[in-house]
Design an enzyme around this catalytic site. Structure first.
Site, mmCIF file in Angstrom:
data_model
loop_
_atom_site.group_PDB
_atom_site.id
_atom_site.type_symbol
_atom_site.label_atom_id
_atom_site.label_comp_id
_atom_site.label_asym_id
_atom_site.label_seq_id
_atom_site.Cartn_x
_atom_site.Cartn_y
_atom_site.Cartn_z
ATOM 1 N N ASP A 1 -6.675 1.941 -11.580
ATOM 2 C CA ASP A 1 -6.110 3.282 -11.347
ATOM 3 C C ASP A 1 -6.270 4.275 -12.510
ATOM 4 O O ASP A 1 -5.293 4.977 -12.860
ATOM 5 C CB ASP A 1 -4.626 3.177 -10.970
ATOM 6 N N ASP B 1 -5.722 4.245 -6.485
ATOM 7 C CA ASP B 1 -4.512 4.496 -5.699
ATOM 8 C C ASP B 1 -4.861 5.623 -4.721
ATOM 9 O O ASP B 1 -5.374 6.668 -5.147
ATOM 10 C CB ASP B 1 -3.401 4.917 -6.676
ATOM 11 N N HIS C 1 -3.306 7.423 -1.445
ATOM 12 C CA HIS C 1 -2.221 7.597 -0.468
ATOM 13 C C HIS C 1 -2.487 8.740 0.507
ATOM 14 O O HIS C 1 -2.934 9.815 0.082
ATOM 15 C CB HIS C 1 -0.912 7.929 -1.188
ATOM 16 N N HIS D 1 3.168 10.003 2.211
ATOM 17 C CA HIS D 1 3.301 8.538 2.060
ATOM 18 C C HIS D 1 4.763 8.133 1.831
ATOM 19 O O HIS D 1 5.530 8.867 1.202
ATOM 20 C CB HIS D 1 2.439 8.065 0.878
ATOM 21 N N HIS E 1 1.523 11.790 -5.403
ATOM 22 C CA HIS E 1 0.409 11.513 -6.332
ATOM 23 C C HIS E 1 -0.735 10.840 -5.581
ATOM 24 O O HIS E 1 -0.525 10.237 -4.522
ATOM 25 C CB HIS E 1 0.881 10.597 -7.482
ATOM 26 N N LYS F 1 -6.265 1.327 -2.435
ATOM 27 C CA LYS F 1 -5.001 0.694 -2.033
ATOM 28 C C LYS F 1 -3.942 1.766 -1.883
ATOM 29 O O LYS F 1 -4.056 2.851 -2.475
ATOM 30 C CB LYS F 1 -4.578 -0.338 -3.081
ATOM 31 N N CYS G 1 1.048 -1.071 -11.577
ATOM 32 C CA CYS G 1 -0.128 -1.614 -10.883
ATOM 33 C C CYS G 1 -0.854 -2.691 -11.680
ATOM 34 O O CYS G 1 -1.344 -3.660 -11.101
ATOM 35 C CB CYS G 1 -1.042 -0.482 -10.448
HETATM 36 C C1 VGL Z 1 1.119 3.309 -9.786
HETATM 37 C C2 VGL Z 1 3.218 4.099 -9.307
HETATM 38 C C3 VGL Z 1 2.787 4.530 -8.073
HETATM 39 C C4 VGL Z 1 0.223 2.646 -10.771
HETATM 40 C C5 VGL Z 1 0.677 3.732 -8.548
HETATM 41 O O1 VGL Z 1 -1.022 2.812 -10.681
HETATM 42 O O2 VGL Z 1 0.747 1.938 -11.659
HETATM 43 N N1 VGL Z 1 2.390 3.486 -10.146
HETATM 44 N N2 VGL Z 1 1.519 4.339 -7.704
HETATM 45 ZN ZN ZN Z 2 0.852 5.211 -5.902
#
Ligand code: VGL
Ligand code: ZN
Length: 196
Positions: free
Chosen positions: A8, A46, A48, A52, A80, A105, A150
């Site tokens: 990410d 990431d 979404h 979401h 986000h 994801k 993550c």
């Molecule tokens: C993440 C919070 C929400 C991450 C992703 O990549 O750690 N954290 N979505």
């Molecule tokens: Zn996320």
């Protein structure tokens, strides 16, 4: 066979982004420099849909509050990494050309997915395990964002799936919500993840 898994490294997790992680952009050059040392490079993203279920705005709730979802407690985040947005794009400095594959994801509207292996129900697979298995990859080094979410969930799932897992902490940065960074490090070590 060894793979580098880059979690990410997206604009929304870097300074100026919607869910900015302190120093998130400082790890990009170091990650690029690691890539040639591995037989496979895998990026996660990431990804979404708007509205979401992990977004506070979807629940009229405050960002960073926690709710109970059918699969367990869920932190509610600012909007986000919305599919196709600039925030969801990789940091422009990241060498995406070196990636063998990209795993997305968090696209299921009803379930968040911190881990690169399973959604937050710990059951629905992303397909990454099958990809790694069919390529004969058993040794994973994880870097990226965020250490305590993550990266942490991905590392623990990978260890439980039987991979030899290292998290290179200097190429990660954390959110650190209510001590989550220390909790994550303890949990990763307990799961048999090497922190280096
Ligand atoms: C993440 C919070 C929400 C991450 C992703 O990549 O750690 N954290 N979505
Ligand atoms: Zn996320």
């Amino acid at each position: 066979m060894k793979a580098l898994i880059v979690i990410d490294v997206q604009n929304d997790f870097c300074p100026g982004g919607a869910l900015a992680v302190n120093g998130g952009d400082q790890i990009v050059a170091g990650i690029n420099a690691m890539m040639p040392k591995f037989e496979a490079v895998i990026l996660t993203q990431d990804w979404h849909p708007a509205g979401h279920s992990s977004f506070a705005s979807s629940h009229d709730a405050a960002p960073m509050s926690v709710i109970d979802m059918p699969y367990g407690p869920q932190v509610l985040w600012p909007d986000h990494c919305i599919q196709g947005s600039d925030g969801a794009a990789f940091h422009t400095g990241l060498n995406t050309h070196a990636a063998d594959t990209i795993v997305r994801k968090g696209y299921n509207p009803a379930i968040d997915s911190y881990s690169a292996f399973f959604e937050n129900d710990h059951t629905t697979p992303t397909g990454l395990h099958g990809y790694l298995q069919t390529r004969g990859i058993n040794d994973l080094t994880l870097v990226g964002l965020a250490t305590d979410f993550c990266v942490n969930y991905s590392a623990i799932d990978a260890a439980q799936l039987g991979y030899n897992v290292t998290v290179q902490l200097d190429l990660t940065r954390g959110i650190d919500l209510d001590g989550s960074l220390a909790t994550a490090k303890t949990a990763m070590e307990k799961a048999g993840v090497t922190l280096s």
